[in-house]
Design a protein around this motif. Structure first.
Motif, PDB file in Angstrom:
ATOM      1  N   ALA A 190     -12.603  27.307  27.878  1.00  6.96           N
ATOM      2  CA  ALA A 190     -12.132  28.440  27.494  1.00  6.96           C
ATOM      3  C   ALA A 190     -13.418  29.291  26.664  1.00  6.96           C
ATOM      4  CB  ALA A 190     -10.800  28.638  26.769  1.00  6.96           C
ATOM      5  N   ILE A 191     -14.162  28.409  25.862  1.00  7.46           N
ATOM      6  CA  ILE A 191     -14.977  28.998  25.143  1.00  7.46           C
ATOM      7  C   ILE A 191     -16.369  28.840  25.687  1.00  7.46           C
ATOM      8  CG2 ILE A 191     -16.361  28.708  22.716  1.00  7.46           C
ATOM      9  CD1 ILE A 191     -13.593  27.183  21.910  1.00  7.46           C
ATOM     10  N   THR A 192     -17.113  27.638  25.940  1.00  6.38           N
ATOM     11  CA  THR A 192     -18.314  27.361  26.525  1.00  6.38           C
ATOM     12  C   THR A 192     -18.447  27.573  27.811  1.00  6.38           C
ATOM     13  OG1 THR A 192     -18.461  25.510  25.035  1.00  6.38           O
ATOM     14  CG2 THR A 192     -20.059  25.648  26.577  1.00  6.38           C
ATOM     15  N   GLY A 193     -17.267  27.419  28.711  1.00  5.90           N
ATOM     16  CA  GLY A 193     -17.357  27.873  30.221  1.00  5.90           C
ATOM     17  C   GLY A 193     -17.650  29.435  30.355  1.00  5.90           C
ATOM     18  N   THR A 194     -16.705  30.011  29.657  1.00  9.76           N
ATOM     19  CA  THR A 194     -16.659  31.457  29.822  1.00  9.76           C
ATOM     20  C   THR A 194     -17.956  31.973  29.370  1.00  9.76           C
ATOM     21  OG1 THR A 194     -15.598  31.912  27.822  1.00  9.76           O
ATOM     22  CG2 THR A 194     -14.305  31.884  29.815  1.00  9.76           C
ATOM     23  N   ILE A 195     -18.685  31.381  28.283  1.00 11.55           N
ATOM     24  CA  ILE A 195     -19.939  31.936  27.752  1.00 11.55           C
ATOM     25  C   ILE A 195     -20.987  31.764  28.860  1.00 11.55           C
ATOM     26  CG2 ILE A 195     -21.665  31.663  26.061  1.00 11.55           C
ATOM     27  CD1 ILE A 195     -19.566  31.170  23.968  1.00 11.55           C
ATOM     28  N   TYR A 196     -21.096  30.385  29.300  1.00 11.53           N
ATOM     29  CA  TYR A 196     -22.048  30.047  30.268  1.00 11.53           C
ATOM     30  C   TYR A 196     -22.041  30.875  31.455  1.00 11.53           C
ATOM     31  CZ  TYR A 196     -24.927  27.025  33.394  1.00 11.53           C
ATOM     32  OH  TYR A 196     -25.552  26.529  34.374  1.00 11.53           O
ATOM     33  N   SER A 197     -20.920  30.817  31.953  1.00 14.79           N
ATOM     34  CA  SER A 197     -20.442  31.679  33.243  1.00 14.79           C
ATOM     35  C   SER A 197     -20.871  33.114  33.112  1.00 14.79           C
ATOM     36  CB  SER A 197     -19.095  31.284  33.961  1.00 14.79           C
ATOM     37  OG  SER A 197     -18.454  31.907  32.899  1.00 14.79           O
ATOM     38  N   GLY A 198     -21.002  33.702  32.019  1.00  9.70           N
ATOM     39  CA  GLY A 198     -21.120  35.313  31.778  1.00  9.70           C
ATOM     40  C   GLY A 198     -19.601  36.185  31.951  1.00  9.70           C
ATOM     41  N   ILE A 199     -18.751  35.386  32.213  1.00  2.00           N
ATOM     42  CA  ILE A 199     -17.265  35.898  32.038  1.00  2.00           C
ATOM     43  C   ILE A 199     -17.084  36.521  30.610  1.00  2.00           C
ATOM     44  CG2 ILE A 199     -14.723  35.637  32.407  1.00  2.00           C
ATOM     45  CD1 ILE A 199     -15.535  33.299  34.163  1.00  2.00           C
ATOM     46  N   ALA A 200     -17.165  35.900  29.572  1.00  2.00           N
ATOM     47  CA  ALA A 200     -16.947  36.447  28.313  1.00  2.00           C
ATOM     48  C   ALA A 200     -18.324  36.376  27.311  1.00  2.00           C
ATOM     49  CB  ALA A 200     -15.768  35.802  27.493  1.00  2.00           C
ATOM     50  N   THR A 201     -18.185  37.304  26.282  1.00  2.00           N
ATOM     51  CA  THR A 201     -19.414  37.447  25.556  1.00  2.00           C
ATOM     52  C   THR A 201     -18.873  36.090  24.395  1.00  2.00           C
ATOM     53  OG1 THR A 201     -18.394  38.912  24.056  1.00  2.00           O
ATOM     54  CG2 THR A 201     -19.941  39.547  25.934  1.00  2.00           C
ATOM     55  N   PRO A 202     -19.847  35.654  23.406  1.00  2.00           N
ATOM     56  CA  PRO A 202     -19.197  34.913  22.201  1.00  2.00           C
ATOM     57  C   PRO A 202     -18.125  35.490  21.581  1.00  2.00           C
ATOM     58  CG  PRO A 202     -21.436  34.661  22.497  1.00  2.00           C
ATOM     59  CD  PRO A 202     -21.305  35.858  23.309  1.00  2.00           C
ATOM     60  N   THR A 203     -18.198  36.756  21.409  1.00  2.00           N
ATOM     61  CA  THR A 203     -17.196  37.394  20.561  1.00  2.00           C
ATOM     62  C   THR A 203     -15.729  37.338  21.343  1.00  2.00           C
ATOM     63  OG1 THR A 203     -18.705  39.085  19.514  1.00  2.00           O
ATOM     64  CG2 THR A 203     -16.567  39.513  19.379  1.00  2.00           C
ATOM     65  N   GLU A 204     -15.747  37.493  22.644  1.00  2.00           N
ATOM     66  CA  GLU A 204     -14.550  37.570  23.285  1.00  2.00           C
ATOM     67  C   GLU A 204     -14.275  36.296  23.544  1.00  2.00           C
ATOM     68  OE1 GLU A 204     -15.688  41.492  26.177  1.00  2.00           O
ATOM     69  OE2 GLU A 204     -16.348  39.512  26.982  1.00  2.00           O
TER      70      GLU A 204
END
Length: 428
Positions: free
Chosen positions: A229-243
């Motif tokens: 939910a954290i690193t995976g979404t950041i790496y894939s571009g789904i979410a920014t670090p803030t999101e």
């Protein structure tokens, strides 16, 4: 002359024990007053608090801290340690190696080094002592494993560096993944060497069946969900670090609810602790900005960059001297304070030398890990000592082999920048 006087004042204020935020704010304000008078000082003091707090990326810090509070509340760290023990416990020193694995796992869902050290001290250390591990070995591996939370995303230290250096926080967090794995392996290999050299320091391991091993993975599932939910979404571009920080805090809260650990009383404690830590960090950043304005307006960074660039040394040699300076500072100062004090001054030099700022940020955080376990400050060692009631000298001796291993890792990452930069380069 004014710059030297202000730097001396800052040093004196830090030595006498004034909090870092106050020391930087007071010395910076005095420097600004003597440089440009009251108009410049009042203008900066009127605008800096709002510009400091009014940063979108700043939301990341309280969200990840709140997530760490919920993770501690849910008891996931104990499950991680038990699962790691079952998988590697049959090896001599296996429980100590499991502590390193649990430290990496907890770091991947926490971001707080002292919280990781405290949690591991409360979970893995009693188990190792009960099984007959030498207290020096057990305490050392717990203290060093706690530092992994500074490096493996979500890392508050990397987020702070990104805010200070105006560098992509996403790339910084992803850049910490491979170095985090390398440091984890270095801790495991150090334990392996220690138990070979001194077999009496660790007992023989216990064998577990494949049924027990695979059953233990059920308890690791929540950790994997949170990590993705954290690193995976950041790496894939789904979410920014803030999101991603908001998502992580929400999922961690659901885990605490699932484990029936979230009550109005515990929720209030988690929120209060998060608010206190976030305010402390925000106030330090505010003080750093005031001091930074003085450094900028007096052209200290420009003059220092030009002087360093003119030195008859190779860029890598200058980089080595800078890292030695960071290690020495780590003996006496808190790592967050070091970042805030030095990054605005050192980063222009790094850019002038042609180094990548993402690479430098990860290197600095790995170097800061050394300061977390070296005397006289050694915050993680003090945390472990408080939980175990073991002598500080014993714990510092136990952690020293890991310090030498860390220095080898720092040299490796310095000589081969691709170990840090490759994964961020593959991001979406």
């Amino acid at each position: 002359m004014l710059v030297l006087a202000v730097l001396s004042l800052l040093g004196i204020l830090l030595v006498i024990g004034l909090p870092v935020a106050f020391a930087m704010a007071v010395s910076g304000a005095i420097g600004l007053y003597f440089y440009g008078g009251m108009p410049i000082l009042s203008g900066i003091l009127n605008t800096t608090p709002l510009t400091t707090a009014n940063s979108y990326e700043m939301i990341t810090i309280p969200m990840f801290i709140l997530m760490a509070e919920f993770v501690i509340l849910s008891g996931i760290a104990s499950d991680l340690f038990r699962a790691a023990t079952i998988w590697v416990g049959r090896i001599r020193g296996g429980v100590a190696m499991a502590t390193a694995i649990a430290g990496a796992g907890f770091g991947a869902i926490s971001g707080s080094s002292t919280a990781a050290a405290a949690t591991l001290a409360a979970t893995s250390l009693p188990e190792m002592i009960k099984q007959g591990y030498e207290p020096k070995l057990a305490g050392g591996v717990v203290a060093i494993s706690g530092t992994l939370a500074m490096l493996i995303p979500p890392s508050v230290a990397l987020i702070l560096y990104g805010i200070l250096a105006d560098v992509s926080i996403s790339k910084l967090l992803i850049g910490g993944v491979i170095p985090g794995l390398i440091v984890t392996m270095a801790i495991i290999l150090t334990v392996w060497v220690l138990v070979i050299l001194w077999p009496g320091s660790a007992p023989k391991g216990h064998t577990y069946s494949f049924t027990e091993k695979f059953a233990s993975l059920k308890r690791v599932g929540p950790m994997l969900v949170l990590f993705l939910a954290i690193t995976g979404t950041i790496y894939s571009g789904i979410a920014t670090p803030t999101e991603a920080s908001g998502i992580g805090a929400f999922i961690a809260m659901l885990l605490a609810v699932k484990e029936r650990k979230l009550t109005p009383a515990t929720l209030w404690i988690a929120l209060r602790n998060s608010a206190q830590t976030s305010c402390m960090i925000l106030f330090i950043i505010l003080g750093a900005h005031i001091f930074g304005y003085f450094v900028t307006i007096t052209r200290v960074t420009n003059d220092l960059s030009e002087w360093v660039a003119a030195l008859p040394l190779a860029p890598l040699a200058i980089m080595g001297l800078i890292l030695v300076g960071y290690i020495i500072l780590g003996f006496f100062m808190d790592q967050i304070a070091i970042l805030i004090l030095t990054v605005p001054v050192v980063l222009p030099i790094i850019l002038k030398l042609g180094f990548d700022p993402v690479w430098f940020g990860v290197i600095v955080v790995v170097t800061a890990e050394v300061g977390m376990v070296t005397p006289p400050l050694g915050m993680n060692v003090f945390v472990v000592a408080r939980y175990t009631r073991r002598p500080l000298g014993e714990l510092f001796r136990g952690v020293m082999p890991h310090v030498w291993a860390h220095l080898v890792v720092i040299a490796l990452l310095t000589l081969f920048p691709g170990l840090i930069l490759w994964l961020p380069s593959t991001m979406q």
